[in-house]
Scaffold this active site. Structure first.
Site, PDB file in Angstrom:
ATOM      1  N   HIS A  55       0.781  -1.365   0.029  1.00  0.00           N
ATOM      2  CA  HIS A  55      -0.076   0.060   0.115  1.00  0.00           C
ATOM      3  C   HIS A  55       0.865   1.412   0.015  1.00  0.00           C
ATOM      4  O   HIS A  55       0.862   2.043  -0.946  1.00  0.00           O
ATOM      5  CB  HIS A  55      -0.791  -0.044   1.226  1.00  0.00           C
ATOM      6  CG  HIS A  55      -1.879   1.150   1.152  1.00  0.00           C
ATOM      7  ND1 HIS A  55      -1.975   1.813   2.584  1.00  0.00           N
ATOM      8  CD2 HIS A  55      -2.500   1.974   0.299  1.00  0.00           C
ATOM      9  CE1 HIS A  55      -2.934   2.887   2.145  1.00  0.00           C
ATOM     10  NE2 HIS A  55      -3.187   2.896   1.034  1.00  0.00           N
ATOM     11  N   HIS A  90      -1.818   0.961   7.931  1.00  0.00           N
ATOM     12  CA  HIS A  90      -3.296   1.093   7.697  1.00  0.00           C
ATOM     13  C   HIS A  90      -3.803  -0.266   8.004  1.00  0.00           C
ATOM     14  O   HIS A  90      -4.947  -0.613   7.359  1.00  0.00           O
ATOM     15  CB  HIS A  90      -3.633   1.774   6.352  1.00  0.00           C
ATOM     16  CG  HIS A  90      -3.014   2.881   6.377  1.00  0.00           C
ATOM     17  ND1 HIS A  90      -1.699   3.025   5.437  1.00  0.00           N
ATOM     18  CD2 HIS A  90      -2.963   4.206   6.751  1.00  0.00           C
ATOM     19  CE1 HIS A  90      -1.310   4.047   5.473  1.00  0.00           C
ATOM     20  NE2 HIS A  90      -1.894   4.938   6.251  1.00  0.00           N
TER      21      HIS A  90
END
Ligand code: FES
Length: 153
Positions: free
Chosen positions: A83, A102
């Site tokens: 990511h 995250h």
């Protein structure tokens, strides 16, 4: 029965052949460890294909996708989250790599498949090979390592 269509599909234009040649990557064959150095479910820090690409070498205790060794259970992954590149850590409880950024999670038993979170691709898995002495080599990567335009710089 072979078809004319199948044969025609293998003929490349000069532009296609050039594009295919440019897409090829020559990976180094790097020794990561010896299989005797590994304990089941205890991660070993490695790097591949170069020192700026951290990863983890794992002996999972049962045959898994991409696994090598007598039990087919030795795998290796990048630990950079696809990511945004946070460094991930291994959870021995469920054999996943987990991102503190995250909270994406990747399953080490299914080739680094994403099982949760923001990432939009699976984790880069290193292709492994075992020689007769038990040395484990990495000699490829199946996804793009985070932050790179090419896995080999
Ligand atoms: S950097 Fe890993 S989920 Fe965002």
């Amino acid at each position: 029965m072979a078809t004319a269509g199948a044969a025609a599909a293998t003929v490349l234009t000069p532009e296609q052949a050039k594009a295919r040649a440019l897409a090829r990557v020559d990976y180094p064959a790097n020794r990561l460890a010896n299989i005797a150095d590994l304990m089941v479910n205890e991660p070993m820090d490695i790097s591949y294909p170069d020192a700026d690409s951290p990863g983890v070498l794992l002996k999972l205790g049962q045959a898994v996708e991409g696994g090598v060794g007598p039990e087919g259970d030795v795998v290796a992954f990048s630990v950079l989250c696809p990511h945004k590149g946070w460094m991930m850590s291994y959870s021995a409880a469920d054999k996943t790599l987990n991102c503190p950024g995250h909270h994406s999670r990747f399953d080490c038993e299914t080739g680094g498949q994403q099982v949760w979170g923001h990432a939009t691709s699976n984790l880069a898995q290193f292709t492994l090979r075992l020689d007769d002495s038990g040395d484990i080599y990495a000699d490829g990567v199946d996804e793009l390592i985070y932050g790179r335009l090419s896995n080999v710089l």
